[in-house]
Write a protein that holds these residues in place. Sequence first.
Motif, PDB file in Angstrom:
ATOM      1  N   LYS A 109      61.334 -18.601  40.867  1.00 28.80           N
ATOM      2  CA  LYS A 109      61.621 -19.473  42.011  1.00 28.80           C
ATOM      3  C   LYS A 109      61.405 -18.724  43.324  1.00 28.80           C
ATOM      4  CE  LYS A 109      65.412 -22.193  44.026  1.00 28.80           C
ATOM      5  NZ  LYS A 109      66.803 -22.697  43.823  1.00 28.80           N
ATOM      6  N   TYR A 110      61.748 -17.435  43.342  1.00 28.91           N
ATOM      7  CA  TYR A 110      61.690 -16.662  44.579  1.00 28.91           C
ATOM      8  C   TYR A 110      60.522 -15.675  44.612  1.00 28.91           C
ATOM      9  CZ  TYR A 110      66.421 -18.519  45.076  1.00 28.91           C
ATOM     10  OH  TYR A 110      67.496 -19.361  45.171  1.00 28.91           O
TER      11      TYR A 110
ATOM     12  N   PRO B 289      74.094  -8.146  44.346  1.00 30.04           N
ATOM     13  CA  PRO B 289      73.491  -9.097  45.278  1.00 30.04           C
ATOM     14  C   PRO B 289      73.537  -8.614  46.720  1.00 30.04           C
ATOM     15  CG  PRO B 289      75.123 -10.167  43.859  1.00 30.04           C
ATOM     16  CD  PRO B 289      75.307  -8.690  43.726  1.00 30.04           C
ATOM     17  N   GLY B 290      74.272  -7.544  47.000  1.00 30.39           N
ATOM     18  CA  GLY B 290      74.426  -7.059  48.372  1.00 30.39           C
ATOM     19  C   GLY B 290      75.542  -7.804  49.081  1.00 30.39           C
TER      20      GLY B 290
ATOM     21  N   ASN C 267      70.260  -3.515  46.497  1.00 23.91           N
ATOM     22  CA  ASN C 267      70.641  -4.891  46.842  1.00 23.91           C
ATOM     23  C   ASN C 267      69.446  -5.807  46.565  1.00 23.91           C
ATOM     24  OD1 ASN C 267      73.178  -3.961  47.735  1.00 23.91           O
ATOM     25  ND2 ASN C 267      72.304  -3.406  49.713  1.00 23.91           N
ATOM     26  N   LEU C 268      69.444  -6.380  45.383  1.00 27.83           N
ATOM     27  CA  LEU C 268      68.229  -6.991  44.841  1.00 27.83           C
ATOM     28  C   LEU C 268      67.674  -8.178  45.629  1.00 27.83           C
ATOM     29  CD1 LEU C 268      68.877  -6.694  40.991  1.00 27.83           C
ATOM     30  CD2 LEU C 268      67.508  -5.219  42.476  1.00 27.83           C
TER      31      LEU C 268
ATOM     32  N   MET D   1      69.209 -15.287  43.347  1.00 28.38           N
ATOM     33  CA  MET D   1      68.123 -14.350  43.645  1.00 28.38           C
ATOM     34  C   MET D   1      68.335 -13.027  42.911  1.00 28.38           C
ATOM     35  SD  MET D   1      67.567 -14.906  47.761  1.00 28.38           S
ATOM     36  CE  MET D   1      66.032 -13.976  47.816  1.00 28.38           C
ATOM     37  N   PHE D   2      69.575 -12.567  42.894  1.00 27.49           N
ATOM     38  CA  PHE D   2      69.926 -11.336  42.200  1.00 27.49           C
ATOM     39  C   PHE D   2      69.530 -11.413  40.727  1.00 27.49           C
ATOM     40  CE2 PHE D   2      73.360  -9.705  39.399  1.00 27.49           C
ATOM     41  CZ  PHE D   2      73.171  -8.339  39.549  1.00 27.49           C
ATOM     42  N   LEU D   3      69.911 -12.499  40.070  1.00 23.63           N
ATOM     43  CA  LEU D   3      69.606 -12.644  38.647  1.00 23.63           C
ATOM     44  C   LEU D   3      68.109 -12.741  38.400  1.00 23.63           C
ATOM     45  CD1 LEU D   3      72.462 -15.077  37.600  1.00 23.63           C
ATOM     46  CD2 LEU D   3      72.212 -12.671  36.947  1.00 23.63           C
ATOM     47  N   GLU D   4      67.390 -13.487  39.250  1.00 21.63           N
ATOM     48  CA  GLU D   4      65.944 -13.579  39.058  1.00 21.63           C
ATOM     49  C   GLU D   4      65.274 -12.222  39.264  1.00 21.63           C
ATOM     50  OE1 GLU D   4      62.115 -15.465  41.294  1.00 21.63           O
ATOM     51  OE2 GLU D   4      63.744 -16.880  40.846  1.00 21.63           O
TER      52      GLU D   4
END
Length: 369
Positions: free
Chosen positions: A150-151, A107-108, A77-78, A127-130
């Motif tokens: 970004k994160y 993404p969880g 879960n990225l 967030m998952f994609l990054e």
Amino acid sequence: MDLGFFTMPIHPIDKDWRKCLAEDREAFLLADELGFTEAYVGEHVTDKAEQIVSCTMFIASLASAVKNMRLGTGTVNLPNSHPANVAAQVAMLDHMLDGRFNFGISPGGLASDAEAFGNLDADRQEMFLECINTVLKIWESDAPYNIEGKYWNVSTERTAMTEIGQGIMPKPLQNDPHPPIVVTAVAPFSKGVTEAAARGWDPISANFLMPQWVASHWPKYKEGCERVGRTADMANWRVAKSVFVADDMDTARAYATDPNSPYRFYYSQLFTKLKKHGRINLFKEHRDQPDDEVTLDHVCERLIIWGTPDKVADELLSFREETGQFGTLLVAGKDWADVELSRRNMVLLAERVKPAVDAAEAKATVRGV
């Protein structure tokens, strides 16, 4: 049709954790012994019923014991993970498995995990994609790194001494260009399947979708493949399904449908969670179906295939006619409330059901059906 295994293990919350983990591990070892081609395990940190908190750690415990089948995360879960940690752990795991690793990502979906990790109100898809883009960038780059996002930021520029190895992150054994990436599709007509296919990734259709929504995934996969000139190969589509096989109908019916059935318990957990968080539509027969028409009884009736080997083979053939042909049936793991019945289920699937399905489809092919 290949036979695989996918478990997001859901156990009674008062069951000894050691026993749960031992039985989950035994299921993987049995699957390998029976000739299953691959097996996946999920992870959640804040759920006492879903007790595997790290799928990479669980798979590492199997690395020296599983001899033949591929093992996969189902999923990492990225948004809850730092990309540097993911990149390093997955690279190490791929080496431990001698290249028999599939990298499942998402993404969880558990809200309490998102809250615990501080991203409940964040754009977890972003967030998952990054995170996955950063992981892939780490693997394709040479040290020192300076990857800004970004994160997360990943850098070893200030401290690298590459001549002695410091500041260098490991790369997977499978490097053409990386371990196979799979994503679990949980929505009808999933746009994520299209985007994944365009990136060279492959889908797993979840075992809590009605058959007509599973069928919607193949056209979306083809769409993504066609966008980039990639061949859409049915062998790359995996479909998870809840199946229970026994030697007689009474045993099969009771274990799959009784009030204390581990299969009914599994879906009662999912039903309660999805309803609470406004995602009950995943269980609907049609998009405008009223929420109050979606009942646990109907969900269990539609999503669990059970019976003797002949009955189960017939129903799987009907299921494949409705969804379209797919490469691998991922049998969805459940709590081993009865150890012997649970083991027998897997044996019958491998030794009776799969051969019957393969023979019937080969005969249909010869007839030109």
